[in-house]
Scaffold this motif. Structure first.
Motif, PDB file in Angstrom:
ATOM      1  N   ALA A 176       0.814  -1.228   0.000  1.00  0.00           N
ATOM      2  CA  ALA A 176       0.000   0.000   0.000  1.00  0.00           C
ATOM      3  C   ALA A 176       0.842   1.270   0.000  1.00  0.00           C
ATOM      4  N   HIS A 177       2.174   1.135   0.058  1.00  0.00           N
ATOM      5  CA  HIS A 177       3.008   2.327   0.225  1.00  0.00           C
ATOM      6  C   HIS A 177       2.818   3.357  -0.884  1.00  0.00           C
ATOM      7  N   GLU A 178       2.813   2.848  -2.121  1.00  0.00           N
ATOM      8  CA  GLU A 178       2.762   3.771  -3.245  1.00  0.00           C
ATOM      9  C   GLU A 178       1.456   4.575  -3.221  1.00  0.00           C
ATOM     10  N   ARG A 179       0.373   3.851  -3.023  1.00  0.00           N
ATOM     11  CA  ARG A 179      -0.937   4.503  -2.953  1.00  0.00           C
ATOM     12  C   ARG A 179      -0.986   5.525  -1.820  1.00  0.00           C
ATOM     13  N   LEU A 180      -0.458   5.129  -0.675  1.00  0.00           N
ATOM     14  CA  LEU A 180      -0.502   5.988   0.500  1.00  0.00           C
ATOM     15  C   LEU A 180       0.332   7.257   0.272  1.00  0.00           C
ATOM     16  N   ALA A 181       1.500   7.075  -0.306  1.00  0.00           N
ATOM     17  CA  ALA A 181       2.355   8.237  -0.566  1.00  0.00           C
ATOM     18  C   ALA A 181       1.646   9.212  -1.507  1.00  0.00           C
ATOM     19  N   LYS A 182       0.979   8.647  -2.520  1.00  0.00           N
ATOM     20  CA  LYS A 182       0.251   9.510  -3.459  1.00  0.00           C
ATOM     21  C   LYS A 182      -0.903  10.229  -2.768  1.00  0.00           C
ATOM     22  N   ASP A 183      -1.586   9.483  -1.873  1.00  0.00           N
ATOM     23  CA  ASP A 183      -2.702  10.097  -1.133  1.00  0.00           C
ATOM     24  C   ASP A 183      -2.207  11.214  -0.206  1.00  0.00           C
ATOM     25  N   LEU A 184      -1.018  11.055   0.325  1.00  0.00           N
ATOM     26  CA  LEU A 184      -0.482  12.063   1.256  1.00  0.00           C
ATOM     27  C   LEU A 184       0.020  13.308   0.538  1.00  0.00           C
ATOM     28  N   ALA A 237      10.582  14.919   6.713  1.00  0.00           N
ATOM     29  CA  ALA A 237      11.592  13.862   6.803  1.00  0.00           C
ATOM     30  C   ALA A 237      10.909  12.506   6.662  1.00  0.00           C
ATOM     31  N   ILE A 238      11.630  11.566   6.071  1.00  0.00           N
ATOM     32  CA  ILE A 238      11.137  10.196   5.897  1.00  0.00           C
ATOM     33  C   ILE A 238      12.049   9.265   6.705  1.00  0.00           C
ATOM     34  N   VAL A 239      11.450   8.422   7.506  1.00  0.00           N
ATOM     35  CA  VAL A 239      12.218   7.418   8.247  1.00  0.00           C
ATOM     36  C   VAL A 239      11.755   6.040   7.790  1.00  0.00           C
ATOM     37  N   GLU A 240      12.699   5.119   7.576  1.00  0.00           N
ATOM     38  CA  GLU A 240      12.299   3.728   7.321  1.00  0.00           C
ATOM     39  C   GLU A 240      12.973   2.832   8.344  1.00  0.00           C
ATOM     40  N   THR A 241      12.202   1.915   8.914  1.00  0.00           N
ATOM     41  CA  THR A 241      12.767   0.970   9.887  1.00  0.00           C
ATOM     42  C   THR A 241      12.722  -0.437   9.324  1.00  0.00           C
ATOM     43  N   ILE A 242      13.506  -1.323   9.934  1.00  0.00           N
ATOM     44  CA  ILE A 242      13.542  -2.699   9.417  1.00  0.00           C
ATOM     45  C   ILE A 242      12.432  -3.570   9.975  1.00  0.00           C
ATOM     46  N   LEU A 260       0.286  17.073   3.160  1.00  0.00           N
ATOM     47  CA  LEU A 260       1.186  17.111   4.328  1.00  0.00           C
ATOM     48  C   LEU A 260       1.431  18.549   4.786  1.00  0.00           C
ATOM     49  N   LYS A 261       1.762  18.672   6.075  1.00  0.00           N
ATOM     50  CA  LYS A 261       2.035  19.995   6.651  1.00  0.00           C
ATOM     51  C   LYS A 261       3.518  20.138   6.924  1.00  0.00           C
ATOM     52  N   GLU A 262       3.951  21.361   7.123  1.00  0.00           N
ATOM     53  CA  GLU A 262       5.371  21.663   7.414  1.00  0.00           C
ATOM     54  C   GLU A 262       5.936  20.777   8.540  1.00  0.00           C
ATOM     55  N   ASN A 263       7.136  20.307   8.343  1.00  0.00           N
ATOM     56  CA  ASN A 263       7.915  19.626   9.390  1.00  0.00           C
ATOM     57  C   ASN A 263       7.380  18.270   9.841  1.00  0.00           C
ATOM     58  N   GLN A 264       6.395  17.741   9.141  1.00  0.00           N
ATOM     59  CA  GLN A 264       5.930  16.415   9.544  1.00  0.00           C
ATOM     60  C   GLN A 264       6.994  15.347   9.228  1.00  0.00           C
ATOM     61  N   VAL A 265       6.989  14.310  10.057  1.00  0.00           N
ATOM     62  CA  VAL A 265       7.916  13.194   9.877  1.00  0.00           C
ATOM     63  C   VAL A 265       7.101  11.939   9.559  1.00  0.00           C
ATOM     64  N   ILE A 266       7.463  11.258   8.474  1.00  0.00           N
ATOM     65  CA  ILE A 266       6.757  10.018   8.105  1.00  0.00           C
ATOM     66  C   ILE A 266       7.678   8.839   8.451  1.00  0.00           C
ATOM     67  N   VAL A 267       7.173   7.939   9.280  1.00  0.00           N
ATOM     68  CA  VAL A 267       7.973   6.782   9.694  1.00  0.00           C
ATOM     69  C   VAL A 267       7.359   5.526   9.110  1.00  0.00           C
ATOM     70  N   ILE A 268       8.109   4.829   8.261  1.00  0.00           N
ATOM     71  CA  ILE A 268       7.598   3.615   7.607  1.00  0.00           C
ATOM     72  C   ILE A 268       8.218   2.406   8.293  1.00  0.00           C
ATOM     73  N   PHE A 269       7.342   1.578   8.840  1.00  0.00           N
ATOM     74  CA  PHE A 269       7.839   0.421   9.589  1.00  0.00           C
ATOM     75  C   PHE A 269       7.942  -0.806   8.695  1.00  0.00           C
ATOM     76  N   ALA A 270       9.075  -1.508   8.824  1.00  0.00           N
ATOM     77  CA  ALA A 270       9.337  -2.709   8.023  1.00  0.00           C
ATOM     78  C   ALA A 270       9.109  -2.416   6.546  1.00  0.00           C
ATOM     79  N   GLY A 271       9.862  -1.460   6.049  1.00  0.00           N
ATOM     80  CA  GLY A 271       9.541  -0.885   4.748  1.00  0.00           C
ATOM     81  C   GLY A 271       9.999  -1.625   3.514  1.00  0.00           C
TER      82      GLY A 271
END
Lengths: 346, 346
Positions: free
Chosen positions: A89-97, A133-138, A101-112
């Motif tokens: 769902a990542h691609e769809r979600l990114a497009k929807d966002l 900022a974009i964060v990806e975790t394992i 998005l607002k200033e300075n928000q941080v997006i954290v993607i878990f097990a990306g």
């Protein structure tokens, strides 16, 4: 940095339930989002007004601030957007966002499994314009399972959550507040490093594919962790692991073996983990259409293999698994999957 | 052509037992050979002075003329040399036969998977000098199993035994006397055509590999035909079948699908055959080292895939199976297997 006060949790599966409840009990205001077509995932939560959480995280009944299928509502006024959907769902979600998005928000993607790169590609302009900022975790921080309506159990907290940040120069600054809620987060060199360290991508597809006859013959009377990890399966996993490490090496990153990943995650070896999971592991998969193939092969393995191709690293075993999984699911995962090209790395 | 009076049968496994007994009872003098290291295969026959044969071929007790581990003795004075060893032994056998053959002898290789080409390559000079002929068939004429010491049962006689002859111009002349003992032999266009029609090469490896977890977990409590041929397995087999047909087409030969092969062999569809085999099929395989992989992949599949490569036909599914079988058996079947190059076709 200020303490995290308000977050959105996107996705209301096992992980979304656990995270929304645990963070709420930690005193954070949580908006829980689910896609409209999966509304049945949040109906029980709406009914009960929250989520009951048992196990080894914070426990008790968590009144979730907002439970919604409206994405705009979910991300309104939050500092952090936690993505715990399937990676499909990542691609769809990114497009929807995008542009929401607002200033300075941080997006954290878990097990990306490279999901961070998908968000970076799609949100490129927003990231620059709005200082995102974009964060990806394992991995998800919780080993967890929904046990009933609005009831989730956490059986294990994961340690050693390697996390990469884009832009990388902000790694320290971005991870600092996140470490207050997830102290086991560890900085990766950059976002690409974590893309290869989702261990499920190695564990799930191999054990599923080379037991597919049994899965189908037994009509789902199959326990992957009890029955599935036999000597040949371990050899195939090891071969895939070596291909993964060769790619990381070519990227100039210090490659961790799957076993080293497990030492980091759980403080125990892969063997010991598999031994424990013989008892703890749940039933399934039930067919070839399970996300152990549709997600872990199509997203994780195709990304790895196509990155190998870009870098001139041969990945014959990964390729083989992708080829055969495409056949059994009447698909062409090389085309539909997450490729180096699709994340903008070609 | 004269009637066949004296033959050598090389190999004393299931097929060798059945053939030696059946042909003896047909009034043919049979020398049965086994490699010295497999002498235990012929010890019971020596003790009893022959082989008891039950089932649907000729039945009774067959006094075998000669039972020996001496190859020279076995082929002395025979018009036909029947090769019923595993295909892994073809190269060695051809080398052992070289310069020991007599004028006008005919070598018939059963279920060869390209074994005929191996003999042609190795015996090239002999063939010319001594006026020899090589025949390759797609299958043993008997579905059979050793049931006890010097006791074999034939459960089925195979019809539609496609047979190719080298040199091809002698096809009619060479097959004529063979048809008296195996009336269901059918002439192939040439020896290469039959190399792709051993159905085991498609059936055995796919069902074994994609059940390998179960085979190992159950410690051999596994019935390939009862449990193994599930929908995903059939899809993979079908994909391999299409790759095989593309190769045959590129060779200018009319390609038969696996199902058409079964109509030819048994007069019934693949589905019906698999249904019957659920009851009739014996236990096994018991491990990845079974000849369903060591023989059918290393010999049959590698030959097919490397022929595809020579002809510019892509064979991703075949390649995938070979890659993974190499991993689980700590081998490189691309190097050790029967390649287009190794049979002299590069």
């Amino acid at each position: 940095m200020t303490k995290i006060k308000k977050v959105a949790v996107l996705g209301a599966g096992n992980g979304g339930h656990a995270m929304a409840a645990d963070l709420t009990l930690a005193g954070i205001s949580v908006n829980l989002f689910e896609f409209p077509e999966f509304e049945q995932n949040i109906d029980p939560i709406k009914k009960r007004g929250g989520i009951e959480i048992t196990g080894v995280a914070r426990t008790g009944f968590a009144e979730i601030k907002s439970v919604t299928t409206n994405l705009e509502e979910a991300i309104d006024g939050v500092s952090h957007i936690m993505v715990v959907t399937q990676s499909l769902a990542h691609e769809r979600l990114a497009k929807d966002l995008r542009s929401r998005l607002k200033e300075n928000q941080v997006i954290v993607i878990f097990a990306g499994s490279g999901g961070g790169l998908v968000f970076v590609k799609i949100l490129k302009d927003d990231i620059k314009d709005k200082n995102l900022a974009i964060v990806e975790t394992i991995t998800l921080p919780y080993a967890c399972r929904i046990k009933g309506p609005a009831l989730v159990n956490v059986s294990r907290l994961i340690r050693g959550i390697l996390a990469g940040v884009f832009p990388a120069k902000w790694t320290h600054q971005i991870l600092k507040p996140l470490l207050e809620i997830y102290p086991s987060m560890m900085p990766a060199k950059h976002i690409l490093e974590v893309a290869f360290y989702n261990p499920n991508v190695l564990l799930h597809p191999v054990a599923s594919l080379f037991n597919i006859g049994r899965i189908e013959y037994s009509k789902g009377e199959f326990y992957l962790y009890r029955e599935g990890f036999t000597p040949s399966i371990l050899k195939i996993m090891d071969a895939v692991d070596r291909e993964k490490m060769a790619i990381l090496e070519r990227l100039g990153l210090k490659p961790l073996s799957l076993n080293e990943q497990f030492m980091l995650r759980y403080g125990e070896s892969l063997d010991k983990f598999l031994e424990k999971m013989k008892v703890l592991g749940s039933k399934g998969p039930f067919s070839a259409k399970h996300r152990y193939i549709t997600e872990d092969v199509q997203i994780g393995m195709v990304f790895m293999a196509t990155m190998g191709r870009e870098l001139g690293v041969k990945t014959p075993v990964l390729d083989s698994i992708i080829n055969v999984c495409s056949v059994i699911n009447d698909a062409d995962y090389w085309k539909t999957g997450r490729t180096a090209e699709s994340v903008g790395l070609k």
